[in-house]
Design a protein around this motif. Structure first.
Motif, PDB file in Angstrom:
ATOM      1  N   ALA A 279       0.844  -1.201   0.000  1.00  0.00           N
ATOM      2  CA  ALA A 279       0.000   0.000   0.000  1.00  0.00           C
ATOM      3  C   ALA A 279       0.874   1.243   0.000  1.00  0.00           C
ATOM      4  CB  ALA A 279      -0.925  -0.001   1.215  1.00  0.00           C
ATOM      5  N   GLY A 280       1.954   1.187   0.786  1.00  0.00           N
ATOM      6  CA  GLY A 280       2.881   2.310   0.825  1.00  0.00           C
ATOM      7  C   GLY A 280       3.654   2.469  -0.470  1.00  0.00           C
ATOM      8  N   MET A 281       3.993   1.349  -1.095  1.00  0.00           N
ATOM      9  CA  MET A 281       4.770   1.384  -2.337  1.00  0.00           C
ATOM     10  C   MET A 281       3.977   1.986  -3.506  1.00  0.00           C
ATOM     11  SD  MET A 281       7.827   0.175  -1.673  1.00  0.00           S
ATOM     12  CE  MET A 281       7.635   1.087  -0.139  1.00  0.00           C
ATOM     13  N   VAL A 282       2.695   1.665  -3.566  1.00  0.00           N
ATOM     14  CA  VAL A 282       1.895   2.113  -4.716  1.00  0.00           C
ATOM     15  C   VAL A 282       1.221   3.461  -4.496  1.00  0.00           C
ATOM     16  CG1 VAL A 282       1.428  -0.266  -5.385  1.00  0.00           C
ATOM     17  CG2 VAL A 282      -0.244   0.956  -3.977  1.00  0.00           C
ATOM     18  N   ALA A 283       1.297   3.957  -3.273  1.00  0.00           N
ATOM     19  CA  ALA A 283       0.587   5.198  -2.934  1.00  0.00           C
ATOM     20  C   ALA A 283       0.925   6.349  -3.873  1.00  0.00           C
ATOM     21  CB  ALA A 283       0.884   5.583  -1.488  1.00  0.00           C
TER      22      ALA A 283
END
Length: 215
Positions: A96-100
């Motif tokens: 989730a953090g990577m694609v944010a």
């Protein structure tokens, strides 16, 4: 309902689910991929876990090299919370953090880059369970109404773009973890739920190990 009918029902559910996905993908205006820009994203954002060429060094992270672009784009989008929704379809705090910060174009670009890379071959680790894994992959489990994995992912695990992901050479531990998540209902962004739930833990691990050695 006899065993054949049960298998046919499962296959119909799978086909209907992926047909819906294919329609969504084709209906949407997909940006033109730029693999060079995708490589830059892969190097700066993805490499620590998945490797610079998509061949992860640890079974904790899936191999992305050679995976179908359309499948990768869908997974990346599923990690993001869609407008009007309270949570992402696929739950993973790290991803989730990577694609944010990734735009739709970024996702298409990095997916195109990984899809263009060559996946390193894997191997089954437990010779004792290979016959069981092979039986499930090639023929399914008739008494449980489970179709053969090969009916969707192909005899060598290459899958079909848009519809079915490549499973050939994937880390057995990663595949096993995902099948377990589907079976337990903690991963819900795929039509694998009703299929994985029919497998015992032994059967699940055997077929995951077998797929690791497909090529």
């Amino acid at each position: 309902m006899n065993r054949l009918c049960k298998s046919l029902v499962v296959l119909e559910v799978v086909a209907a689910g992926w047909l819906g996905l294919a329609i969504q993908v084709n209906a949407a205006e997909t940006p033109k991929p730029d693999a060079n820009k995708g490589q830059a994203i892969a190097t700066s954002v993805c490499a620590a876990c998945h490797g610079t060429d998509g061949n992860s060094a640890s079974a904790a992270f899936p191999k992305l090299a050679g995976q179908h672009q359309e499948y990768l784009v869908k997974q990346l989008k599923d990690f993001k919370v869609k407008p009007g929704e309270k949570a992402a379809v696929r739950q993973n705090a790290v991803m989730a953090g990577m694609v944010a910060s990734l735009s739709d174009q970024d996702m298409v670009n990095v997916a195109a880059y990984f899809a263009s890379q060559t996946s390193k071959a894997g191997a089954a680790r437990d010779a004792a369970t290979v016959p069981l894994g092979q039986k499930i992959y090639r023929g399914g489990i008739a008494e449980k109404g489970m179709p053969a994995c090969a009916s969707c992912h192909g005899p060598t695990g290459q899958g079909v773009p848009v519809q079915y992901p490549r499973v050939s050479g994937q880390w057995a531990d990663y595949t096993s973890a995902q099948l377990t998540a589907f079976a337990q209902g903690t991963r819900k962004n795929d039509v694998m739920q009703p299929i994985a739930s029919r497998l015992s833990d032994k059967e699940l691990k055997a077929v995951a190990d077998y797929m690791a050695g497909l090529h």
